[in-house]
Design an enzyme around this catalytic site. Structure first.
Site, short mmCIF file in Angstrom:
data_model
loop_
_atom_site.label_atom_id
_atom_site.label_comp_id
_atom_site.label_asym_id
_atom_site.label_seq_id
_atom_site.Cartn_x
_atom_site.Cartn_y
_atom_site.Cartn_z
N GLU A 17 55.14 59.54 41.05
CA GLU A 17 55.03 59.10 40.37
C GLU A 17 55.84 59.29 38.81
O GLU A 17 56.01 59.24 38.29
CB GLU A 17 53.70 58.07 39.22
N ASP A 58 45.42 51.95 44.91
CA ASP A 58 45.50 52.45 43.19
C ASP A 58 44.37 51.44 42.09
O ASP A 58 44.18 50.54 41.44
CB ASP A 58 46.71 52.06 42.91
N GLU A 95 42.45 48.22 34.03
CA GLU A 95 44.06 47.97 34.00
C GLU A 95 44.01 47.33 35.38
O GLU A 95 45.22 46.32 35.28
CB GLU A 95 44.42 49.59 34.84
C1 BDP Z 1 47.80 53.66 37.99
C2 BDP Z 1 48.54 53.98 36.23
C3 BDP Z 1 49.30 54.61 36.76
C4 BDP Z 1 48.95 56.20 36.41
C5 BDP Z 1 48.30 55.79 37.48
C6 BDP Z 1 47.75 57.70 37.83
O1 BDP Z 1 48.98 52.03 36.36
O2 BDP Z 1 49.47 54.54 34.68
O3 BDP Z 1 49.40 56.64 35.88
O4 BDP Z 1 47.24 55.47 38.07
O5 BDP Z 1 46.17 57.46 38.28
O6 BDP Z 1 47.06 53.08 37.86
O7 BDP Z 1 48.19 58.26 37.96
#
Ligand code: BDP
Length: 750
Positions: free
Chosen positions: A340, A414, A442
């Site tokens: 990401e 996720d 989340e």
């Molecule tokens: C996702 C979230 C994000 C996190 C990412 C992670 O949306 O904010 O940075 O995981 O785990 O669920 O790195």
């Protein structure tokens, strides 16, 4: 939390008088003003005693220590009239203080602190090294390790006593919390013979807290770490945080977000982290930090962060030395790399193992660890996102240093309301894998939706990877027994913030609690833990415990039903993840859209991950892969995760898929209605303060569950083009309405 609780109990009453008086607008005419003032005053005097007695704002968590009714007649008091417990070390002192606080709260009288067993009903706490009476008992403690303990009813010189013994102070502290829990849950304590030791070594919270106190995916206010005032001001909350964690066996905390700022590793912030480490140390909690891979460039003045570059390696080694000078028991680094948009070794053509090993070498001389996250995927990789972590990491098995652990999310996408277990579990026998759960909700409605995550955690832990035959559960991977891992652990993304009740809602405290208990022992039952928590948090009255536990146990399934039934996933609003957004498409990356995941067309719905599709199924052990490859053998809860099926596909209920989908959405909403009903029935059985907040949150949840149902049905109907099954209410608004809603200020956004 007792002392704080008392202080707070008086303050707001005074404050509220002052504020309330000031709040009456000056422009109100004389008589009305006087009447209003009299009313406020009268309200305050009526409420004052209640406030003073108990401010039930949730601050005390599960450590409320409210009096046991009839502590005398039930015999509880007789078991702990005297306390023999040392205070020669900070951990011993904290243990003794906790026992005095807990026992005086529960038993209504403070036990006498004694040096030896010179009366009946003595509670003896300590280690053979710290306590003469314990040494004299010659108990077998060897197999308990450093953190284990035993609790036993014994006789000393003919007098009945209870002993809590361990090899180390921290084991005795865990035992003390266990003993208090027995009292809190009204378990019998007259013939105890308990031996306990944690099944995993590292039981860790991951805080996604930024230095500006914004908490990524946090729904409980701002970060509890007041970085600005640290290291000088130590908020008493830090101690209460440590107590709460120690009470459930959590022994490690990562203070900052995995999307890390390099600033965290500057001397100023190391000093602040060290101050927190000092507070936590007596409670057996070690501090870790998330490290930004490009820190050598950003704060070190180097031109590269290439892990094979000698200057970079030296920078990390020096940085580790510097941290260990400030925090001698520093745990190590947690790293999110090449995921990401985060920097990582692949920016320099190196592997995840190269990156992890470089940092592992830096902390190794100090006994530190590196926890490297497996949550990596890239939209530039033209493969199913669900497959990418496995593809990246399995070839690296055996290539990591022995102080590296790889942290794997419970599922391959996720933290969805439901995912099949991550295929990496069982696939890396030579690399210790840590479980990563998300405690903060989340993707499960934030703080206002009641969703007890115990069943989610349990479902993953009990899932059978079958890599070494039947019974090769994820829990056995995580506790190290399947592959004989030398290092073991579990991480939970914290739901803790500066809200008075810590977690944003009273019921979200249960998710922190159940996480800790399962990290200690991944084989425990989610239901038993819910019972325990309910008794400690609300009441021991069976008429209260039973309905609450009932509500909790089905609550996560309800969220699955009204958000993402039958294996659907990742359908929430863009970026903030609040509310439904199955229509989300376009934007910077396909794998951040909903259409990528549900693949609805006029012909059907679902992601084909079979051998005819993305072939993600083949990442599982053959028997599991075969089941997931066949729609008829796939557990229906994962149907649309693995299969693209026509709208008229016959589901297990006999209903066509479309009808079943609608049925599940409605069922989810219905469950929330049921929870509201149950909760209303508990009015008067629970303090009014907490009852009212939960009732309001349940009303929000019902409204939002219906929103999810209606929006999802309106959207998917444009593909299925089928009528709603009989008796199903049509969505309240047209699809365009749902699509037009925007939430630029939803909390927790990254
Ligand atoms: C996702 C979230 C994000 C996190 C990412 C992670 O949306 O904010 O940075 O995981 O785990 O669920 O790195």
């Amino acid at each position: 939390m007792r002392a704080l609780h008392m202080v707070r109990a008086y303050r707001p009453a005074g404050d509220s008088v002052r504020q309330a008086k000031g709040a009456i607008p000056r422009r109100l005419a004389g008589p009305f003003r006087r009447a209003a003032a009299a009313m406020v005053l009268c309200l305050c005097t009526t409420l004052l005693p209640a406030f003073a007695a108990h401010a039930e704002d949730g601050y005390d968590l599960w450590l409320r220590y409210r009096p046991i009714a009839g502590a005398e007649s039930t015999g509880y008091r007789a078991h702990a009239t005297r306390l023999v417990a040392g205070d020669a070390t900070p951990t011993q002192a904290a243990t003794r203080a906790e026992l005095l606080r807990g026992l005086s709260g529960l038993l209504g009288t403070e036990p006498v602190v004694a040096a030896g067993v010179d009366g009946d009903g003595t509670l003896i706490v300590g280690t053979p090294a710290s306590s003469k009476p314990i040494a004299a008992l010659k108990l077998k403690t060897k197999d308990l390790g450093r953190e284990g303990y035993l609790i036993r009813s014994v006789r000393v010189d003919g007098r009945p006593a209870t002993v809590i013994a361990a090899n180390d102070d921290i084991g005795a502290m865990y035992g003390a919390f266990h003993y208090l829990r027995l009292l809190q849950t009204r378990a019998p304590v007259d013939a105890l013979d308990i031996r306990e030791a944690p099944r995993t070594q590292l039981r860790m919270l991951n805080h996604w807290d930024n230095l500006n106190r914004h908490v990524e995916r946090g729904y409980a206010g701002e970060s509890i770490w007041d970085w600005h005032k640290l290291p000088d001001y130590l908020d008493p909350r830090y101690t209460d945080y440590a107590r709460a964690n120690a009470s459930i066996g959590i022994n490690a905390t990562v203070l900052n977000n995995v999307n890390a700022s390099a600033q965290q590793l500057t001397p100023m912030y190391i000093a602040k982290a060290a101050a927190l480490a000092n507070v936590f140390r007596p409670y057996g909690i070690r501090v870790f930090l998330s490290a930004r891979f490009s820190a050598p460039v950003e704060i070190g003045g180097l031109k590269t962060a290439d892990p094979l570059d000698p200057a970079v390696r030296k920078w990390w080694a020096d940085k580790a030395d510097e941290i260990y000078r400030a925090i001698p028991d520093f745990g190590g680094f947690l790293v999110k790399a090449n995921s990401e948009g985060q920097p990582g070794p692949q920016d320099y053509g190196r592997t995840h193992a190269d990156g992890a090993n470089m940092m592992a070498d830096a902390v190794k001389p100090h006994g530190g660890k590196v926890i490297w996250r497996a949550f990596v995927y890239s939209h530039e990789t033209p493969d199913d996102r669900a497959k990418q972590a496995y593809n990246e990491f399995v070839p690296l098995d055996g290539k990591f240093r022995d102080n590296v652990m790889v942290q794997v999310k419970n599922g391959a996408i996720d933290f969805q309301p439901r995912e099949p277990f991550h295929p990496l579990f069982g696939a890396m026998p030579k690399t210790p894998l840590m479980m990563e759960f998300q405690i903060t909700k989340e993707y499960l409605g934030f703080a206002t939706h009641l969703a007890y995550l115990g069943p989610l955690f349990e479902e993953t832990l009990e899932a059978d990877t079958q890599v070494r035959g039947l019974g090769s559960t994820v829990a056995k991977v995580v506790d190290g027994s399947l592959h004989k891992y030398a290092l073991t652990g579990m991480a939970g993304v914290a739901n803790i913030g500066s809200d008075r009740n810590w977690s944003g809602s009273h019921f979200d405290q249960a998710n922190w609690y159940v996480y800790g208990r399962l990290a200690w022992n991944p084989h425990l039952s989610a239901r038993d833990i819910a019972q325990e928590w309910t008794r400690m948090t609300f009441s021991n009255d069976a008429d209260v415990v039973q309905p609450i536990v009932g509500m909790m146990m089905g609550s996560r399934e309800a969220v699955v039903d009204y958000m993402t039934p039958l294996g659907l996933h990742h359908l929430m609003g863009r970026s903030h993840h609040y509310g439904p957004g199955p229509w989300v498409e376009g934007g910077p990356r396909a794998d951040w859209t909903s259409v990528y995941y549900h693949r609805a067309t006029k012909d059907g719905i679902g992601f084909d991950r079979t051998t005819h599709g993305s072939d993600a199924v083949s990442q599982y052990a053959p028997p599991v892969a075969r089941a997931f490859d066949d729609a008829a053998k796939t557990p229906e809860q994962f149907l649309l995760w693995f299969h693209h099926v026509p709208w008229d596909y016959t589901t297990k209920s006999g209903r066509p898929l479309w009808d079943e989908l609608v049925h599940r959405y409605s069922q989810g909403v219905g469950y929330v209605g049921g929870m509201r009903h149950t909760w209303n029935g508990l009015r008067g059985r629970i303090d009014a303060e907490r009852h009212a907040q939960v009732a309001t949150f349940l009303a929000i949840q019902e409204k939002e569950a219906k929103w999810w149902r209606d929006a999802s049905i309106a959207y998917f109907q444009t593909f299925s083009q089928r009528p709603l099954p009989e008796g199903e209410a049509p969505p309240e608004h047209p699809l365009e309405y749902y699509e037009s809603l925007e939430f630029p200020f939803a909390p927790g956004n990254g």
